[in-house]
Design a protein around this motif. Structure first.
Motif, PDB file in Angstrom:
ATOM      1  N   LEU A 115       0.842  -1.197   0.000  1.00 38.43           N
ATOM      2  CA  LEU A 115       0.000   0.000   0.000  1.00 38.43           C
ATOM      3  C   LEU A 115       0.877   1.247   0.000  1.00 38.43           C
ATOM      4  O   LEU A 115       1.808   1.370   0.804  1.00 38.43           O
ATOM      5  CB  LEU A 115      -0.920   0.004   1.220  1.00 38.43           C
ATOM      6  CG  LEU A 115      -2.005  -1.079   1.254  1.00 38.43           C
ATOM      7  CD1 LEU A 115      -2.825  -0.963   2.528  1.00 38.43           C
ATOM      8  CD2 LEU A 115      -2.904  -0.989   0.035  1.00 38.43           C
ATOM      9  N   GLN A 116       0.571   2.163  -0.907  1.00 41.39           N
ATOM     10  CA  GLN A 116       1.330   3.400  -1.033  1.00 41.39           C
ATOM     11  C   GLN A 116       0.543   4.625  -0.573  1.00 41.39           C
ATOM     12  O   GLN A 116       1.145   5.614  -0.135  1.00 41.39           O
ATOM     13  CB  GLN A 116       1.758   3.602  -2.494  1.00 41.39           C
ATOM     14  CG  GLN A 116       2.608   2.491  -3.048  1.00 41.39           C
ATOM     15  CD  GLN A 116       3.932   2.344  -2.320  1.00 41.39           C
ATOM     16  OE1 GLN A 116       4.459   3.298  -1.749  1.00 41.39           O
ATOM     17  NE2 GLN A 116       4.479   1.136  -2.325  1.00 41.39           N
ATOM     18  N   GLY A 173      -2.392  10.068   2.213  1.00 43.15           N
ATOM     19  CA  GLY A 173      -0.975   9.811   2.475  1.00 43.15           C
ATOM     20  C   GLY A 173      -0.677   8.683   3.435  1.00 43.15           C
ATOM     21  O   GLY A 173       0.490   8.308   3.587  1.00 43.15           O
ATOM     22  N   ALA A 174      -1.667   8.102   4.091  1.00 40.95           N
ATOM     23  CA  ALA A 174      -1.401   7.022   5.041  1.00 40.95           C
ATOM     24  C   ALA A 174      -1.042   5.739   4.293  1.00 40.95           C
ATOM     25  O   ALA A 174      -1.448   5.511   3.150  1.00 40.95           O
ATOM     26  CB  ALA A 174      -2.612   6.797   5.931  1.00 40.95           C
ATOM     27  N   LYS A 175      -0.297   4.864   4.962  1.00 39.11           N
ATOM     28  CA  LYS A 175       0.148   3.602   4.367  1.00 39.11           C
ATOM     29  C   LYS A 175      -0.690   2.411   4.802  1.00 39.11           C
ATOM     30  O   LYS A 175      -0.481   1.300   4.312  1.00 39.11           O
ATOM     31  CB  LYS A 175       1.612   3.347   4.741  1.00 39.11           C
ATOM     32  CG  LYS A 175       2.564   4.454   4.318  1.00 39.11           C
ATOM     33  CD  LYS A 175       2.694   4.555   2.803  1.00 39.11           C
ATOM     34  CE  LYS A 175       3.750   5.579   2.397  1.00 39.11           C
ATOM     35  NZ  LYS A 175       3.907   5.708   0.931  1.00 39.11           N
ATOM     36  N   SER A 176      -1.613   2.629   5.725  1.00 38.77           N
ATOM     37  CA  SER A 176      -2.468   1.531   6.176  1.00 38.77           C
ATOM     38  C   SER A 176      -3.789   2.109   6.664  1.00 38.77           C
ATOM     39  O   SER A 176      -3.913   3.328   6.893  1.00 38.77           O
ATOM     40  CB  SER A 176      -1.800   0.725   7.294  1.00 38.77           C
ATOM     41  OG  SER A 176      -1.671   1.499   8.466  1.00 38.77           O
ATOM     42  N   MET A 208      -7.745   3.046  -2.062  1.00 34.59           N
ATOM     43  CA  MET A 208      -6.453   2.485  -1.686  1.00 34.59           C
ATOM     44  C   MET A 208      -5.595   2.353  -2.937  1.00 34.59           C
ATOM     45  O   MET A 208      -6.088   1.952  -3.993  1.00 34.59           O
ATOM     46  CB  MET A 208      -6.607   1.105  -1.037  1.00 34.59           C
ATOM     47  CG  MET A 208      -7.181   1.118   0.350  1.00 34.59           C
ATOM     48  SD  MET A 208      -7.161  -0.537   1.068  1.00 34.59           S
ATOM     49  CE  MET A 208      -7.733  -0.178   2.710  1.00 34.59           C
ATOM     50  N   VAL A 209      -4.332   2.679  -2.794  1.00 35.37           N
ATOM     51  CA  VAL A 209      -3.385   2.584  -3.904  1.00 35.37           C
ATOM     52  C   VAL A 209      -2.250   1.666  -3.476  1.00 35.37           C
ATOM     53  O   VAL A 209      -1.635   1.873  -2.427  1.00 35.37           O
ATOM     54  CB  VAL A 209      -2.838   3.972  -4.301  1.00 35.37           C
ATOM     55  CG1 VAL A 209      -1.853   3.841  -5.452  1.00 35.37           C
ATOM     56  CG2 VAL A 209      -3.980   4.899  -4.666  1.00 35.37           C
ATOM     57  N   VAL A 261       0.655  -0.568 -10.749  1.00 33.10           N
ATOM     58  CA  VAL A 261      -0.022   0.246  -9.732  1.00 33.10           C
ATOM     59  C   VAL A 261      -1.498  -0.138  -9.745  1.00 33.10           C
ATOM     60  O   VAL A 261      -2.131  -0.175 -10.806  1.00 33.10           O
ATOM     61  CB  VAL A 261       0.151   1.747 -10.008  1.00 33.10           C
ATOM     62  CG1 VAL A 261      -0.624   2.567  -8.985  1.00 33.10           C
ATOM     63  CG2 VAL A 261       1.627   2.125  -9.998  1.00 33.10           C
ATOM     64  N   LEU A 262      -2.034  -0.437  -8.566  1.00 38.41           N
ATOM     65  CA  LEU A 262      -3.439  -0.839  -8.421  1.00 38.41           C
ATOM     66  C   LEU A 262      -4.160   0.223  -7.601  1.00 38.41           C
ATOM     67  O   LEU A 262      -3.705   0.600  -6.513  1.00 38.41           O
ATOM     68  CB  LEU A 262      -3.555  -2.203  -7.738  1.00 38.41           C
ATOM     69  CG  LEU A 262      -2.786  -3.367  -8.380  1.00 38.41           C
ATOM     70  CD1 LEU A 262      -1.415  -3.535  -7.721  1.00 38.41           C
ATOM     71  CD2 LEU A 262      -3.561  -4.671  -8.244  1.00 38.41           C
ATOM     72  N   THR A 263      -5.280   0.690  -8.101  1.00 36.96           N
ATOM     73  CA  THR A 263      -6.023   1.740  -7.418  1.00 36.96           C
ATOM     74  C   THR A 263      -7.518   1.500  -7.564  1.00 36.96           C
ATOM     75  O   THR A 263      -7.961   0.768  -8.451  1.00 36.96           O
ATOM     76  CB  THR A 263      -5.661   3.130  -7.973  1.00 36.96           C
ATOM     77  OG1 THR A 263      -6.343   4.130  -7.240  1.00 36.96           O
ATOM     78  CG2 THR A 263      -6.014   3.228  -9.434  1.00 36.96           C
TER      79      THR A 263
END
Length: 289
Positions: A115-116, A173-176, A208-209, A261-263
Motif C-alpha cells: 500500500l502506497q 498519504g497514510a500507508k495503512s 487504496m493505492v 499500480v493498483l487503485t
C-alpha cells in the motif's frame, strides 16, 4: 451325305454344309478363330458351363466377405486418435495423479502489493472558519483563490488533510487503514483545540493505492490487443497501460518495466485479489530475451 448320320448335326453346328452336302472348311476356320482351344476331357459347351459356375462361386465369396466386413465394423467400432497423442492404457495413466495448479506470484517471489496511499473521509459535523484555522494552526495553509480548503500536515503518521468549511475533511498519504484513522483523529483534535465543536463521524476509506513489481518486462502491445475490452494504451500520452478490471472493480496501471499500480479499492483484499488475477495474464506477455 446320309440324313440319318448322327454327325450331320454337329457338322452343321461347327461349320455348316456346302451346296453338295459336304462340310464347309470356311465355316470351320471361322468358328475355330472365334472359340478357344478344345480342352481334353470335355466339349466346348461343358467347359463354358464350368467357367460360368466358377465365376458365380467367386462372386458369391466376394459378397460374403464384404458382408462380413460390414458386420464386423458395426459391432467393433474403432477409435481414432491423433498420431502425436500417446496411446492411453493402464500403463500410461496414473489413477492417483493430481492435476497441476498454475504457480502463483508468491512462488516466484513476487508480491503481495504494498500500500502506497490511502484516501479517507470524515465528517466533523460543524461549520468551520478556515481563516481562523489557517492563522492559529501549525503547518496549515489557506489560499481561497487557489483551493477552497485548508491544507494541514502532520509528521506522524506522515499525512495531509484537506479541511473544508462545511466540516468535511479528506485525509491522504497514510500507508495503512489504521494509520489513516489515527491521522484523521489527530486532525479532528487540532480543530477541537481551536474552539470548534468538532466530532468524528462517518470515517470511510474511499480509495487504496498499491504497487508491486513483477520482476520481468511486459509486452504492452500484445496485452492491449488481446484484452482490448478492458485495457487502453496510448504511449504518446501516458507510458503505462490502463487495465480496468470488472471484478473486483480495480484500475491497474501496467508499465513495460514490470511495475504495476493498483487503485480504486475500498478494502485491502480487493487489491490482493486483483493482483492474483492479473499476474497470470502478465506472465503470458513476458518479454523474451
Amino acid at each position: 451325305m446320309n440324313p440319318m448320320d448322327p454327325n450331320r448335326h454337329n457338322q452343321s453346328m461347327m461349320g455348316g454344309m456346302d451346296r453338295h452336302g459336304q462340310p464347309s472348311n470356311m465355316g470351320q476356320a471361322h468358328v475355330t478363330g472365334m472359340m478357344p482351344q478344345q480342352v481334353p476331357g470335355g466339349s466346348y459347351q461343358q467347359k463354358q458351363m464350368h467357367q460360368m459356375t466358377n465365376f458365380t462361386n467367386y462372386s458369391t465369396n466376394v459378397n460374403n466377405l464384404q458382408d462380413e466386413a460390414i458386420t464386423t465394423s458395426d459391432h467393433q467400432p474403432t477409435t481414432s486418435r491423433h498420431p502425436l497423442t500417446p496411446a492411453q492404457g493402464p500403463s500410461s495413466v496414473r489413477s492417483d495423479a493430481t492435476p497441476m495448479t498454475p504457480r502463483s506470484a508468491a512462488d516466484f517471489g513476487v508480491g503481495p502489493p504494498q500500500l502506497q496511499n490511502i484516501v479517507s473521509t470524515v465528517n466533523l459535523d460543524c461549520k468551520l472558519d478556515l481563516k481562523k484555522i489557517a492563522l492559529h494552526a501549525r503547518n496549515a495553509e489557506y489560499n481561497p483563490k487557489r483551493f477552497a480548503a485548508v491544507i494541514m500536515r502532520i509528521r506522524e503518521p506522515r499525512t495531509t488533510a484537506l479541511i473544508f468549511s462545511s466540516g468535511k475533511m479528506v485525509c491522504t498519504g497514510a500507508k495503512s487503514e489504521n494509520e489513516s484513522r489515527l491521522a484523521a483523529r489527530k486532525y479532528a483534535r487540532v480543530i477541537q483545540k481551536l474552539g470548534f465543536p468538532a466530532k468524528f463521524l462517518d470515517f470511510t476509506i474511499q480509495n487504496m493505492v498499491g504497487s508491486v513489481d513483477v520482476k520481468f518486462p511486459i509486452r504492452l502491445e500484445g496485452l492491449v490487443l488481446t484484452h482490448s475490452q478492458f485495457s487502453s494504451y496510448e504511449p504518446e500520452l501516458f507510458p503505462g497501460l490502463i487495465y480496468r478490471m470488472v471484478q473486483p472493480r480495480i484500475v491497474l496501471l501496467i508499465f513495460v518495466s514490470g511495475k504495476v499500480v493498483l487503485t480504486g479499492a475500498k478494502v485491502r483484499t480487493e487489491i490482493d485479489n486483483a493482483f492474483k488475477l492479473i499476474y497470470p495474464i502478465l506472465k503470458n506477455f513476458k518479454k523474451r530475451g
